[in-house]
Design a protein around this motif. Structure first.
Motif, PDB file in Angstrom:
ATOM      1  N   GLU A  87       0.825  -1.212   0.000  1.00 30.40           N
ATOM      2  CA  GLU A  87       0.000   0.000   0.000  1.00 30.40           C
ATOM      3  C   GLU A  87       0.859   1.262   0.000  1.00 30.40           C
ATOM      4  OE1 GLU A  87      -3.248   2.358  -0.119  1.00 30.40           O
ATOM      5  OE2 GLU A  87      -3.460   0.169   0.005  1.00 30.40           O
ATOM      6  N   ASN A  88       2.077   1.170   0.541  1.00 25.29           N
ATOM      7  CA  ASN A  88       2.959   2.329   0.599  1.00 25.29           C
ATOM      8  C   ASN A  88       3.290   2.883  -0.782  1.00 25.29           C
ATOM      9  OD1 ASN A  88       3.272   2.378   3.443  1.00 25.29           O
ATOM     10  ND2 ASN A  88       4.720   0.679   3.311  1.00 25.29           N
ATOM     11  N   HIS A  89       3.153   2.053  -1.810  1.00 30.00           N
ATOM     12  CA  HIS A  89       3.547   2.467  -3.154  1.00 30.00           C
ATOM     13  C   HIS A  89       2.359   2.604  -4.108  1.00 30.00           C
ATOM     14  CE1 HIS A  89       7.626   1.934  -1.864  1.00 30.00           C
ATOM     15  NE2 HIS A  89       7.443   0.656  -1.616  1.00 30.00           N
ATOM     16  N   ARG A  90       1.158   2.745  -3.566  1.00 24.66           N
ATOM     17  CA  ARG A  90      -0.023   2.835  -4.437  1.00 24.66           C
ATOM     18  C   ARG A  90       0.074   4.033  -5.394  1.00 24.66           C
ATOM     19  NH1 ARG A  90      -5.524   1.073  -4.416  1.00 24.66           N
ATOM     20  NH2 ARG A  90      -5.304  -0.002  -2.405  1.00 24.66           N
ATOM     21  N   GLU A  91       0.496   5.170  -4.887  1.00 30.28           N
ATOM     22  CA  GLU A  91       0.601   6.358  -5.733  1.00 30.28           C
ATOM     23  C   GLU A  91       1.607   6.140  -6.862  1.00 30.28           C
ATOM     24  OE1 GLU A  91       1.662  11.144  -5.365  1.00 30.28           O
ATOM     25  OE2 GLU A  91       1.307   9.946  -3.560  1.00 30.28           O
ATOM     26  N   LYS A  96       2.939   4.748 -12.565  1.00 33.73           N
ATOM     27  CA  LYS A  96       3.692   3.857 -13.462  1.00 33.73           C
ATOM     28  C   LYS A  96       2.962   2.522 -13.589  1.00 33.73           C
ATOM     29  CE  LYS A  96       8.391   5.695 -13.033  1.00 33.73           C
ATOM     30  NZ  LYS A  96       8.691   5.762 -14.465  1.00 33.73           N
ATOM     31  N   LYS A  97       2.027   2.467 -14.524  1.00 30.10           N
ATOM     32  CA  LYS A  97       1.228   1.267 -14.713  1.00 30.10           C
ATOM     33  C   LYS A  97       2.088   0.075 -15.118  1.00 30.10           C
ATOM     34  CE  LYS A  97      -2.730   3.344 -13.986  1.00 30.10           C
ATOM     35  NZ  LYS A  97      -3.529   3.066 -12.772  1.00 30.10           N
ATOM     36  N   SER A  98       3.129   0.328 -15.909  1.00 30.84           N
ATOM     37  CA  SER A  98       3.980  -0.774 -16.362  1.00 30.84           C
ATOM     38  C   SER A  98       4.698  -1.430 -15.181  1.00 30.84           C
ATOM     39  CB  SER A  98       5.009  -0.282 -17.383  1.00 30.84           C
ATOM     40  OG  SER A  98       5.864   0.705 -16.826  1.00 30.84           O
ATOM     41  N   LEU A  99       5.065  -0.629 -14.178  1.00 31.68           N
ATOM     42  CA  LEU A  99       5.706  -1.173 -12.980  1.00 31.68           C
ATOM     43  C   LEU A  99       4.739  -2.077 -12.224  1.00 31.68           C
ATOM     44  CD1 LEU A  99       7.968  -1.300 -10.868  1.00 31.68           C
ATOM     45  CD2 LEU A  99       7.080   0.835  -9.910  1.00 31.68           C
ATOM     46  N   PHE A 100       3.493  -1.643 -12.096  1.00 31.59           N
ATOM     47  CA  PHE A 100       2.475  -2.433 -11.404  1.00 31.59           C
ATOM     48  C   PHE A 100       2.245  -3.766 -12.119  1.00 31.59           C
ATOM     49  CE2 PHE A 100      -2.202  -3.043 -10.374  1.00 31.59           C
ATOM     50  CZ  PHE A 100      -1.959  -3.517  -9.089  1.00 31.59           C
ATOM     51  N   SER A 142      12.810  -6.406  -4.618  1.00 34.19           N
ATOM     52  CA  SER A 142      12.888  -5.624  -5.846  1.00 34.19           C
ATOM     53  C   SER A 142      14.324  -5.174  -6.036  1.00 34.19           C
ATOM     54  CB  SER A 142      11.967  -4.401  -5.791  1.00 34.19           C
ATOM     55  OG  SER A 142      10.623  -4.795  -5.603  1.00 34.19           O
ATOM     56  N   ALA A 143      14.803  -5.218  -7.259  1.00 29.59           N
ATOM     57  CA  ALA A 143      16.183  -4.851  -7.552  1.00 29.59           C
ATOM     58  C   ALA A 143      16.214  -3.617  -8.452  1.00 29.59           C
ATOM     59  CB  ALA A 143      16.910  -6.018  -8.234  1.00 29.59           C
ATOM     60  N   TRP A 144      17.326  -2.887  -8.399  1.00 25.61           N
ATOM     61  CA  TRP A 144      17.437  -1.637  -9.156  1.00 25.61           C
ATOM     62  C   TRP A 144      17.200  -1.856 -10.643  1.00 25.61           C
ATOM     63  CZ3 TRP A 144      17.302   1.819  -5.619  1.00 25.61           C
ATOM     64  CH2 TRP A 144      18.027   1.704  -4.442  1.00 25.61           C
ATOM     65  N   GLY A 145      17.874  -2.857 -11.207  1.00 22.53           N
ATOM     66  CA  GLY A 145      17.893  -2.994 -12.659  1.00 22.53           C
ATOM     67  C   GLY A 145      16.700  -3.683 -13.259  1.00 22.53           C
ATOM     68  N   ASN A 146      15.780  -4.199 -12.474  1.00 19.73           N
ATOM     69  CA  ASN A 146      14.691  -5.013 -12.999  1.00 19.73           C
ATOM     70  C   ASN A 146      13.343  -4.313 -12.976  1.00 19.73           C
ATOM     71  OD1 ASN A 146      16.792  -6.808 -11.510  1.00 19.73           O
ATOM     72  ND2 ASN A 146      15.931  -8.095 -13.096  1.00 19.73           N
ATOM     73  N   ILE A 147      13.316  -3.032 -12.634  1.00 14.81           N
ATOM     74  CA  ILE A 147      12.028  -2.350 -12.514  1.00 14.81           C
ATOM     75  C   ILE A 147      12.037  -1.076 -13.325  1.00 14.81           C
ATOM     76  CG2 ILE A 147      11.508  -3.307 -10.243  1.00 14.81           C
ATOM     77  CD1 ILE A 147      12.553  -0.811  -8.981  1.00 14.81           C
ATOM     78  N   ASP A 148      10.862  -0.513 -13.511  1.00 13.92           N
ATOM     79  CA  ASP A 148      10.700   0.672 -14.339  1.00 13.92           C
ATOM     80  C   ASP A 148      10.961   1.940 -13.538  1.00 13.92           C
ATOM     81  OD1 ASP A 148      10.082   2.298 -16.444  1.00 13.92           O
ATOM     82  OD2 ASP A 148       7.919   2.200 -16.120  1.00 13.92           O
ATOM     83  N   LEU A 149      12.115   1.984 -12.863  1.00 17.97           N
ATOM     84  CA  LEU A 149      12.505   3.152 -12.083  1.00 17.97           C
ATOM     85  C   LEU A 149      14.015   3.322 -12.176  1.00 17.97           C
ATOM     86  CD1 LEU A 149      10.562   2.656  -8.719  1.00 17.97           C
ATOM     87  CD2 LEU A 149      10.048   4.348 -10.447  1.00 17.97           C
ATOM     88  N   PHE A 228       2.745  -3.259 -25.428  1.00 14.14           N
ATOM     89  CA  PHE A 228       2.659  -4.386 -24.494  1.00 14.14           C
ATOM     90  C   PHE A 228       2.435  -3.927 -23.057  1.00 14.14           C
ATOM     91  CE2 PHE A 228       4.874  -6.509 -28.016  1.00 14.14           C
ATOM     92  CZ  PHE A 228       4.166  -7.700 -28.079  1.00 14.14           C
ATOM     93  N   GLY A 229       2.441  -2.620 -22.833  1.00 13.33           N
ATOM     94  CA  GLY A 229       2.223  -2.109 -21.490  1.00 13.33           C
ATOM     95  C   GLY A 229       3.358  -2.411 -20.541  1.00 13.33           C
ATOM     96  N   VAL A 230       4.607  -2.360 -21.046  1.00 16.29           N
ATOM     97  CA  VAL A 230       5.777  -2.653 -20.217  1.00 16.29           C
ATOM     98  C   VAL A 230       6.760  -1.490 -20.306  1.00 16.29           C
ATOM     99  CG1 VAL A 230       5.508  -5.132 -20.574  1.00 16.29           C
ATOM    100  CG2 VAL A 230       7.017  -3.842 -22.087  1.00 16.29           C
ATOM    101  N   SER A 231       7.804  -1.542 -19.491  1.00 21.03           N
ATOM    102  CA  SER A 231       8.817  -0.497 -19.495  1.00 21.03           C
ATOM    103  C   SER A 231       9.775  -0.689 -20.667  1.00 21.03           C
ATOM    104  CB  SER A 231       9.609  -0.533 -18.180  1.00 21.03           C
ATOM    105  OG  SER A 231      10.382  -1.725 -18.110  1.00 21.03           O
TER     106      SER A 231
END
Length: 264
Positions: A87-91, A96-100, A142-149, A228-231
């Protein structure tokens, strides 16, 4: 979780990525007649979780140590599966829909690939001694290189959380407990690979590429990622793992035809 009529190998770090790719594709084919959006390349991940896989999906606040970010976790009890989103990351997820979508697909990967069995393998074995079993592991790193951030964006997330966090001894103990429940690196890697194969199926990707998309241009890759809705990082890694491109800094080059055909 709904029974999936797919042969999935015993959880192991030796399961090849090619087999994970095949499993993800088989799962997608099971839902193809049901999910209309799948024909537009954009998979409705939440619908797959709750309606096709019959996995409970919920939101809760998950404590995080300073050096890690937990976007979601998976739980299993008596063959009932549950995915909990932080819930802390809902915003952030709203932004970032692709991250979700990536995080949810990662957790689906843990469930489909039967990773929980690695921690429950001794459940049916008897013992002469009443030994207390360790608590079940959760999958939620979660790792730095594997997410849309970017790293800077992720550090900003941590900084914002720290402003409202009040850490006492009980909280610190709980955080240490969470760290003890992290999945091994090979499980994380397999779940990440499953997510990319699940969200970017190879056959649909190849169908699009046959239309003449120039995958050596970043603009085309961003457009492909949107379809595809991805990063952009996920679509780039997917193409690299399929042996289609090499990336050196900002320069993208096609892999020579012999290497490409060997991998496909």
């Amino acid at each position: 979780m709904t029974h999936i009529p797919i042969e999935v190998p015993k959880p192991s770090k030796f399961v090849p990525h090619a087999r994970v790719d095949e499993i993800a594709n088989e799962v997608i084919r099971l839902f193809e007649p049901i999910d209309n959006q799948i024909h537009r390349h954009l998979l409705d991940v939440e619908n797959v979780i709750t309606n096709q896989l019959d996995i409970e999906l919920s939101w809760e606040k998950i404590a995080e140590p300073e050096s890690r970010v937990y976007f979601a976790r998976s739980e299993e009890a008596n063959n009932l599966f549950r995915i909990v989103v932080n819930e802390n990351h809902r915003e952030l997820f709203d932004h970032k829909k692709s991250l979700f979508r990536s995080c949810l697909s990662h957790e689906i990967g843990h469930c489909i690939l039967r990773h929980f069995e690695s921690f429950n393998s001794n459940d049916n074995q008897t013992s002469l001694f009443d030994i207390q079993r360790p608590p079940p592991r959760y999958f939620h790193d979660s790792a730095w290189g594997n997410i849309d951030l970017t790293r800077e964006e992720l550090m900003k997330v941590k900084s914002e959380l720290a402003k409202t966090a009040v850490i006492n001894d009980d909280d610190r103990a709980f955080i240490r407990l969470l760290e003890d429940k992290l999945e091994p690196e090979w499980m994380f890697s397999q779940a990440e690979h499953f997510a990319s194969c699940f969200l970017v199926p190879k056959d649909r990707l190849m169908d699009l590429l046959e239309r003449g998309i120039d995958i050596t241009r970043w603009r085309e890759l961003y457009s492909l990622a949107d379809q595809f809705g991805v990063s952009i990082s996920m679509i780039t890694v997917r193409l690299k793992k399929l042996g289609l491109i090499d990336v050196n800094g900002k320069e993208i080059t096609l892999v020579p035809l012999p290497s490409k055909s060997a991998l496909l």
